[in-house]
Motif scaffolding. Structure first.
Motif: not given
Ligand code: ZN
Length: 504
Positions: A194-196, A333, A336-337, A340, A495, A498-499
């Motif tokens: 994930i991009d945090d 976004t 999700r960050a 992570k 999760y 999320l994933y």
């Protein structure tokens, strides 16, 4: 009999006030005191603990308890006075078994070791800490010896923090949880990360603190009976029923640091603020155990504070607070960050999925150290190899390896790490029980209403303080003893979504 109970309460109130006075001195030292004040402050704190220890081991207190116990046997078991006599006896017995000279010796070692650690960690210098750690382990063994023979040397150490738990029961609980966590963490870490970067800012300090304060007030931390100040290592402390404080720290390049540590400490503080006022000033007047306490910090920090519904409510306000940094970042976004999952080196920064693996590593290694199966000189290597096999990443140095946590270098080895994972497990169990009583809680939270969940916790847990044992209060609140299923279900559902993984 009424007179004897009053005498007991008066004696215990003095002991409790000495403890609270010591807590004020510690709080001041960790927030505002100039560092040059440290030697005098150390002496003043030691004096207060000695006075409290003297009063707690006074033979007259023992005789008073003897007298009360002959009557207490006939009182209902959940009567406040009966609980007070039972818990005061436990505290008295614990105190008289430990010689004052040992307490003083340990305090000295602890101060020296902590001081050395503050320099050794940044210098990556495990060799300096080795003799301190060896002495600390010897003293932990000596302490366990005061409590007579036990199945395992770590049993009395665990019982100090989490009454009723033993090395065997914690090991069984952890082995059970581990069977679920290891494949869960592996499956998640195989997905693309994930991009945090949206959390990296920089975010100015004042608006961070103001936003965090609004959040903790909204969830139920009563700032009329508390306050928040800055420190290096966040904590919660209590001076009286109407003065329960928290501390935090701010990182400009990590929005989550202050925010989630504030919610975490506010969870501890809400528990303390919710204890029935009539119990405060006695050994019943605070949270019952390390694990139960941690269930409240983790409940509010993670299950509530990292949930989608919570941010449906708070994210627009956070965006208004940081329009340049977050104005164009979508809610999803951000959500999700803050959730992570990654293979990381530092326990305190670890995510919800891998966090418990860090705890289990410490729990197992300290048993090996205390039982003599692992020598201190071999600890750095044992740490690296266990990190590699459990979490899939090994620290390049000891600074981010076995030197990272303050615990072993501030006077104790054994008995405290299990509380963190018990807290995670219990947070989910209590949350599930609250939702069974009030299924509308998640909808309430998405609308910024926290009272129903807070009220349920206050009624079923907070108000009791330490009146019941941890096992007893868990069963009263949830209908069963501690179980991992609600926690495993929670992790898989959250999760998995999320994933985009379907867990069996
Ligand atoms: Zn905590």
């Amino acid at each position: 009999m009424h007179q004897s109970i009053s005498e007991l309460q008066e004696r215990l109130l003095e002991i409790s006030d000495l403890g609270y006075a010591g807590a004020v001195l510690s709080w001041d030292q960790a927030t505002y005191m100039p560092s040059a004040g440290a030697p005098a402050r150390g002496r003043q704190r030691a004096l207060l603990s000695r006075l409290a220890h003297d009063r707690m081991t006074d033979p007259a207190l023992g005789r008073l308890l003897d007298k009360l116990e002959t009557h207490a046997a006939a009182w209902p078991a959940d009567n406040d006075d009966a609980c007070l006599v039972r818990v005061a006896r436990r505290k008295f017995e614990q105190a008289i078994k430990v010689p004052a000279a040992f307490v003083a010796r340990r305090a000295t070692l602890s101060a020296k070791s902590y001081d050395a650690w503050t320099r050794a960690r940044p210098a990556n210098d495990f060799a300096t800490m080795r003799p301190y750690l060896e002495q600390t382990i010897d003293m932990a063994r000596e302490y366990a010896g005061f409590f007579g023979p036990s199945d395992r040397i770590t049993d009395p150490l665990i019982d100090r923090h989490d009454e009723g738990m033993t090395t065997a029961s914690v090991s069984a609980l952890f082995a059970n949880l581990r069977r679920h966590l290891v494949p869960l963490a592996k499956a998640i870490c195989e997905q693309s990360p994930i991009d945090d970067t949206c959390l990296r800012g920089p975010f100015a300090e004042t608006p961070q603190l103001e936003f965090s304060t609004r959040v903790i007030a909204a969830i139920g931390y009563d700032l009329q009976r508390g306050r928040m100040d800055k420190t290096h290592h966040p904590f919660c402390t209590k001076f009286s029923h109407n003065d329960v404080r928290i501390t935090t720290r701010v990182r400009l390049d990590d929005l989550g640091d202050a925010l989630f540590s504030c919610i975490h400490e506010a969870g501890h503080a809400m528990y303390e603020q919710g204890v029935e006022g009539s119990l405060v000033g006695t050994p019943l007047g605070h949270g019952v155990s390390a694990g139960v306490h941690e269930s409240q910090s983790r409940l509010w920090e993670n299950i509530v504070g990292r949930s989608r519904g919570f941010w449906q409510h708070f994210y627009p306000e956070l965006q208004r607070t940081f329009p340049a940094e977050l104005g164009s970042v979508p809610l999803d976004t951000f959500y999700r960050a803050i959730n992570k999952v990654s293979r990381s080196l530092i326990r305190t920064d670890a995510d919800e999925v891998t966090y418990n693996l860090h705890v289990m590593l410490r729990f197992d290694l300290e048993i090996e150290l205390l039982e003599g199966r692992l020598a201190v000189k071999d600890l750095p290597e044992a740490w690296r190899s266990r990190m590699q096999s459990d979490i899939g990443v090994a620290p390049p140095d000891d600074r981010d390896g076995c030197l990272q946590d303050v615990h072993w270098y501030s006077g104790w080895v054994g008995g405290s790490f299990q509380g963190y994972t018990i807290g995670n497990i219990l947070a989910a169990q209590l949350h599930a029980a609250a939702l069974e009583a009030h299924p509308e809680i998640p909808t309430d939270i998405a609308a910024g209403r926290f009272e129903k969940l807070h009220h349920w916790m206050r009624e079923n847990l907070y108000r009791h303080g330490a009146k019941y044992t941890p096992d007893d209060v868990i069963t009263r609140a949830t209908g069963t003893d501690l179980r991992i299923e609600p926690y495993v279900d929670y992790l898989k559902a959250k999760y998995g979504e999320l994933y985009a993984i379907t867990f069996p």
